[in-house]
Design an enzyme around this catalytic site. Sequence first.
Site, mmCIF file in Angstrom:
data_model
loop_
_atom_site.group_PDB
_atom_site.id
_atom_site.type_symbol
_atom_site.label_atom_id
_atom_site.label_comp_id
_atom_site.label_asym_id
_atom_site.label_seq_id
_atom_site.Cartn_x
_atom_site.Cartn_y
_atom_site.Cartn_z
ATOM 1 C CG ASN A 150 -0.677 -0.011 2.310
ATOM 2 O OD1 ASN A 150 0.706 -1.345 2.891
ATOM 3 N ND2 ASN A 150 -1.077 0.568 3.620
ATOM 4 C CD GLU A 248 3.851 -0.940 13.566
ATOM 5 O OE1 GLU A 248 2.203 -0.062 13.275
ATOM 6 O OE2 GLU A 248 4.457 -0.525 13.913
#
Length: 478
Positions: A150, A248
């Site tokens: 992303n 993350e």
Amino acid sequence: MSQRFQSYINGEWIAGNGSEPDENPSDLDRPVGEYGQADAVLTAQAVEAAAAAWPKWSLSTPQQRADILDAVGSEILARKEELGRLLATEEGKTLPESIGEAARAGQIFKFFAGEALRIPGEKLASTRPGVDVEITREPVGVVGIIAPWNFPLAIPAWKIAPALAYGNTVVFKPAEIVPGCAWALAEILSRAGLPAGVFNMVIGAGRVVGAAMVEHPSLDALSFTGSVPTGNGLLRQAAARGLKIQLEMGGKNPLVVLADADLDKAVECAVNGAYFSTGQRCTASSRLIVENAVYDEFAARMRKRLAQIKVGNPLEAGIDIGPVASLAQLETDLSYIKAGHEDGGELLFGGERIEIATRGHFLEPTLFAAKPEHRIAREEIFGPVAALLRADDYEHALALANDTRFGLCAGIVTNSLKHATHFKRHAQAGMVMVNLPTAGVDPHVPFGGRKGSSYGPREQGRYAVEFYTTVKTAYTAA
Ligand code: ADP
């Protein structure tokens, strides 16, 4: 097919096996290029090259590392339009967003060029006479980097730059659907003056390349950004062999709108946070929690604003939202839209695919009035789909905001200093935004979450030193 993206191992470009298309999600008939897959053997070679290069690189001077990182940053900044175009074509975020991301990647390299010259240490008086105590930081060793699709330039940059700045060597595995951006970054790094083996990039399937990396005994640390199941699987593998790891993962970020808020500002924060970058940001606002007194007015303004949003080819001027990045992600988004209906949510806007002149993965920005227990209000979707939730008052809004297993970012729109201050302290998230969208962070301060969103030390800013170095305490008697 225009270009073949290759892996970069021990200073050489390696073709890999077979040929996979690198899709353009806005125009499926015109792929960006193709790439060959690296296998477990090539991955092991990359880790071994990084291990062989480490002893010398770990003793390189901070100035040498700073100069290289600064040159990489300068080139990225000078070529931000071209790199942004590649990013917009390959990943699908709009051209201005993509150029902004490229610029950010350049700034991150420059920031860590400076940090290489500022590696902190401490000297303390010993409790014993005649003894000095020094606390210094040393590189960890070979760092594996597994990145998502992303932010295909910025996330690799914020892992690779600190890894190199502090004297580590790197094996970088990009996400499968963005080999072009990874190749562009590796190509710049390959000309920056790094000795062979210091930086390696391996393109291939996550379960093949990722597994070969994490299982290799010469890997010393792993930084991962991606989905919760993959991250948790890597955590188990890392724990079994004592590997330093930083994760993350997802978010289900709340944006609270209180009755005293400037509603225009609230709508802009919600639209930006929930839908820009096609909702494909870990910090996206996917739960809009609105105080009862302004709920109907907010819902009406959101519908009006969403009707103005233009979805289309991200290279075209005036487009607000590009395509969903892949067919797999589109199918996930559509399955959550179905779940929104099934669970009894009320569709307020969108919900349908969009056809444009080219074949692509376009989806309307979608808003459901939902209940906290609905799947669309609990699970990370990673698309342009948001849930609107009703709160009785501030306390109820805060409770709803914290009612999630995630804890990456939490936002509030309010003119009340009292509530903003309370929210900053009591939101169970690693990052809090007041009168700002939940997505959109500065590159020089820590990034990361709590609860199920993150594991290990923070990324970015000075705090990156925690993960990419290890501490030594030395005692000296005169
Ligand atoms: P997403 O669903 O957003 O693609 P993933 O967690 O699947 O998120 O992907 C994030 C990164 O992790 C990608 O680079 C992907 O190739 C990689 N990956 C996927 N599966 C594995 C795995 N089993 N081991 C290591 N890396 C993996």
